[in-house]
Design an enzyme around this catalytic site. Structure first.
Site, PDB file in Angstrom:
ATOM      1  N   TYR A 153     -51.123 -65.369 -26.616  1.00  0.00           N
ATOM      2  CA  TYR A 153     -50.801 -64.600 -28.040  1.00  0.00           C
ATOM      3  C   TYR A 153     -51.942 -63.903 -28.294  1.00  0.00           C
ATOM      4  O   TYR A 153     -51.698 -62.807 -28.584  1.00  0.00           O
ATOM      5  CB  TYR A 153     -50.463 -65.842 -28.868  1.00  0.00           C
ATOM      6  CG  TYR A 153     -50.398 -65.479 -30.191  1.00  0.00           C
ATOM      7  CD1 TYR A 153     -49.441 -64.631 -30.639  1.00  0.00           C
ATOM      8  CD2 TYR A 153     -51.703 -65.713 -31.221  1.00  0.00           C
ATOM      9  CE1 TYR A 153     -49.670 -64.156 -32.178  1.00  0.00           C
ATOM     10  CE2 TYR A 153     -51.574 -65.112 -32.495  1.00  0.00           C
ATOM     11  CZ  TYR A 153     -50.564 -64.486 -33.009  1.00  0.00           C
ATOM     12  OH  TYR A 153     -50.478 -63.899 -34.506  1.00  0.00           O
ATOM     13  N   LYS A 157     -52.324 -59.716 -29.164  1.00  0.00           N
ATOM     14  CA  LYS A 157     -52.950 -59.397 -30.590  1.00  0.00           C
ATOM     15  C   LYS A 157     -54.233 -58.484 -30.115  1.00  0.00           C
ATOM     16  O   LYS A 157     -54.499 -57.257 -30.804  1.00  0.00           O
ATOM     17  CB  LYS A 157     -53.200 -60.435 -31.304  1.00  0.00           C
ATOM     18  CG  LYS A 157     -51.921 -60.968 -32.159  1.00  0.00           C
ATOM     19  CD  LYS A 157     -51.214 -59.984 -32.952  1.00  0.00           C
ATOM     20  CE  LYS A 157     -50.073 -60.608 -33.456  1.00  0.00           C
ATOM     21  NZ  LYS A 157     -49.198 -59.759 -34.486  1.00  0.00           N
TER      22      LYS A 157
HETATM   23  P1  NDP Z   1     -43.083 -65.626 -39.879  1.00  0.00           P
HETATM   24  O1  NDP Z   1     -42.530 -66.475 -38.525  1.00  0.00           O
HETATM   25  O2  NDP Z   1     -42.953 -66.132 -41.136  1.00  0.00           O
HETATM   26  O3  NDP Z   1     -42.495 -64.164 -39.771  1.00  0.00           O
HETATM   27  C1  NDP Z   1     -42.324 -63.274 -38.507  1.00  0.00           C
HETATM   28  C2  NDP Z   1     -41.357 -62.124 -38.741  1.00  0.00           C
HETATM   29  O4  NDP Z   1     -41.053 -61.556 -37.429  1.00  0.00           O
HETATM   30  C3  NDP Z   1     -39.917 -62.707 -39.088  1.00  0.00           C
HETATM   31  O5  NDP Z   1     -39.529 -61.777 -40.227  1.00  0.00           O
HETATM   32  C4  NDP Z   1     -39.154 -62.488 -37.968  1.00  0.00           C
HETATM   33  O6  NDP Z   1     -37.816 -62.151 -38.295  1.00  0.00           O
HETATM   34  C5  NDP Z   1     -39.830 -61.320 -37.282  1.00  0.00           C
HETATM   35  N1  NDP Z   1     -39.466 -61.273 -35.901  1.00  0.00           N
HETATM   36  C6  NDP Z   1     -39.984 -62.150 -34.590  1.00  0.00           C
HETATM   37  N2  NDP Z   1     -39.382 -61.886 -33.593  1.00  0.00           N
HETATM   38  C7  NDP Z   1     -38.577 -60.699 -33.950  1.00  0.00           C
HETATM   39  C8  NDP Z   1     -37.716 -60.039 -33.014  1.00  0.00           C
HETATM   40  N3  NDP Z   1     -37.595 -60.339 -31.703  1.00  0.00           N
HETATM   41  N4  NDP Z   1     -37.093 -59.118 -33.775  1.00  0.00           N
HETATM   42  C9  NDP Z   1     -37.176 -58.723 -34.909  1.00  0.00           C
HETATM   43  N5  NDP Z   1     -38.034 -59.293 -35.652  1.00  0.00           N
HETATM   44  C10 NDP Z   1     -38.878 -60.422 -35.363  1.00  0.00           C
HETATM   45  O7  NDP Z   1     -44.576 -65.352 -39.300  1.00  0.00           O
HETATM   46  P2  NDP Z   1     -45.571 -64.485 -40.023  1.00  0.00           P
HETATM   47  O8  NDP Z   1     -45.329 -63.867 -41.207  1.00  0.00           O
HETATM   48  O9  NDP Z   1     -46.804 -65.294 -40.184  1.00  0.00           O
HETATM   49  O10 NDP Z   1     -45.896 -63.385 -39.019  1.00  0.00           O
HETATM   50  C11 NDP Z   1     -45.875 -61.925 -39.206  1.00  0.00           C
HETATM   51  C12 NDP Z   1     -47.128 -61.320 -38.541  1.00  0.00           C
HETATM   52  O11 NDP Z   1     -48.293 -61.780 -38.717  1.00  0.00           O
HETATM   53  C13 NDP Z   1     -47.048 -61.497 -37.048  1.00  0.00           C
HETATM   54  O12 NDP Z   1     -47.258 -60.358 -36.249  1.00  0.00           O
HETATM   55  C14 NDP Z   1     -47.848 -62.748 -36.644  1.00  0.00           C
HETATM   56  O13 NDP Z   1     -48.493 -62.599 -35.325  1.00  0.00           O
HETATM   57  C15 NDP Z   1     -49.065 -62.039 -37.770  1.00  0.00           C
HETATM   58  N6  NDP Z   1     -49.977 -63.285 -38.139  1.00  0.00           N
HETATM   59  C16 NDP Z   1     -49.788 -64.301 -38.460  1.00  0.00           C
HETATM   60  C17 NDP Z   1     -50.644 -65.139 -38.840  1.00  0.00           C
HETATM   61  C18 NDP Z   1     -50.398 -66.627 -39.516  1.00  0.00           C
HETATM   62  O14 NDP Z   1     -51.109 -67.441 -39.333  1.00  0.00           O
HETATM   63  N7  NDP Z   1     -49.175 -66.797 -39.925  1.00  0.00           N
HETATM   64  C19 NDP Z   1     -51.936 -65.099 -38.793  1.00  0.00           C
HETATM   65  C20 NDP Z   1     -52.282 -63.917 -38.150  1.00  0.00           C
HETATM   66  C21 NDP Z   1     -51.432 -62.717 -37.707  1.00  0.00           C
HETATM   67  P3  NDP Z   1     -36.308 -62.815 -37.594  1.00  0.00           P
HETATM   68  O15 NDP Z   1     -36.766 -64.090 -36.899  1.00  0.00           O
HETATM   69  O16 NDP Z   1     -35.488 -62.749 -38.684  1.00  0.00           O
HETATM   70  O17 NDP Z   1     -36.039 -61.653 -36.351  1.00  0.00           O
HETATM   71  C1  8X3 Z   2     -52.207 -66.410 -36.189  1.00  0.00           C
HETATM   72  C2  8X3 Z   2     -53.549 -67.130 -36.460  1.00  0.00           C
HETATM   73  O1  8X3 Z   2     -55.133 -68.401 -35.340  1.00  0.00           O
HETATM   74  O2  8X3 Z   2     -53.079 -69.173 -34.795  1.00  0.00           O
HETATM   75  O3  8X3 Z   2     -52.392 -65.164 -35.497  1.00  0.00           O
HETATM   76  O4  8X3 Z   2     -54.112 -67.256 -33.938  1.00  0.00           O
HETATM   77  S1  8X3 Z   2     -53.980 -67.897 -34.966  1.00  0.00           S
END
Ligand code: NDP
Ligand code: 8X3
Length: 250
Positions: A153, A157
């Site tokens: 992961y 990133k």
């Molecule tokens: P969620 O799981 O709530 O949302 C993830 C979104 O990504 C969903 O809408 C999902 O839609 C979409 N997604 C995942 N796989 C696919 C796919 N194969 N095709 C199309 N869409 C896809 O997580 P977050 O909102 O937290 O994540 C959003 C971003 O933020 C990500 O890039 C994550 O790495 C990043 N992030 C999150 C953090 C956290 O702690 N939450 C911290 C740092 C970064 P669906 O499943 O309907 O396809």
């Molecule tokens: C999501 C936050 O700390 O789990 O990117 O990597 S962490």
């Protein structure tokens, strides 16, 4: 005329909150994801509440073919995208690298790296032709640091960070803005997905702490996309007050 924003992964968490905040800012929206019911629901809410137009693209971003055919289903006027928010992404599994599951690795690399590239490859030439546009890539603290069991992961990133810098350099002559937004721990569906649907295990991550919420990140994106033409926000690292870095949390 309203500007057009395409937000990938708008079915939950940060993407959903971002779509809503952009609608409040009068963007017409293209929302994407695999869960069609959620896209329909969000589209209805946004159109009723904010009186902007919404298009739904229901596809799996891991497939270049699906991404292309979804994008080309848009009319020419909807393809003139002003803002691309590359948000779709996930962590799958939390294991020592020597115990890693290859399917988990492929999911993360195919979504976080290749998917981001597939959709960007379609939209960047359009922005270049129009000599304007803004790409916001959602990275992570995991793109800046590597933590125990975070291996692939974090690597995905770190790749997003590098791609973001490359976009900024290669599109410099065309006036296109490129921003990286890196959240720390945010309470979304992220951990439920990371633990393959184990909600109890996911809830433990956010127990006895105050994490970020999706809207905190949407507000940071709102700030970045509402700066004047001559200002680009290169990079924002946003942490909960309870988290100093990947390894120090209250
Ligand atoms: P969620 O799981 O709530 O949302 C993830 C979104 O990504 C969903 O809408 C999902 O839609 C979409 N997604 C995942 N796989 C696919 C796919 N194969 N095709 C199309 N869409 C896809 O997580 P977050 O909102 O937290 O994540 C959003 C971003 O933020 C990500 O890039 C994550 O790495 C990043 N992030 C999150 C953090 C956290 O702690 N939450 C911290 C740092 C970064 P669906 O499943 O309907 O396809
Ligand atoms: C999501 C936050 O700390 O789990 O990117 O990597 S962490």
């Amino acid at each position: 005329m309203n500007k057009i924003a395409l937000v990938t992964g708008a079915t939950s968490g940060i993407g959903e909150a971002t779509a809503i905040i952009l609608a409040k800012n009068n963007y017409n929206l293209i929302i994407t994801g695999r869960r069609l019911e959620r896209l329909n629901k969000l589209s209805k809410i946004i159109q009723e509440k904010y009186k902007v137009e919404v298009q739904i693209l229901n596809f799996d971003i891991r497939s270049n073919e699906e991404t292309k055919s979804a994008f080309y289903s848009l009319s020419d006027s909807w393809q003139q995208i002003d803002l691309l928010v590359n948000n779709a992404g996930l962590a799958s599994g939390l294991n020592f690298i020597q115990d890693g599951d290859i399917d988990d690795w492929e999911k993360m690399i195919d979504t976080n790296v290749k998917g981001l590239l597939y959709i960007s490859r379609l939209i960047m030439p359009i922005m270049i032709k129009r000599k304007k546009g803004h790409i916001v890539n959602i990275s992570s603290i995991a793109g800046k640091e590597t933590y125990t069991k975070g291996n692939v992961y974090c690597a995905s990133k770190h790749a997003v960070e590098s791609i973001t810098k490359a976009m900024r350099i290669d599109m410099l002559p065309f006036g296109i803005k490129v921003t990286s937004i890196s959240p720390g721990m945010a309470d979304t569906e992220f951990s439920t997905v990371r633990f393959h649907g184990d909600k109890k295990k996911a809830d433990k991550v956010y127990e006895n702490t105050t994490p970020l919420y999706a809207n905190d990140i949407a507000e940071a994106i709102e700030f970045a996309v509402t700066r004047p033409k001559h200002v680009n926000i290169n990079d924002m690292l946003i942490m909960p007050t309870t988290q100093a870095d990947s390894n120090h949390k209250l």
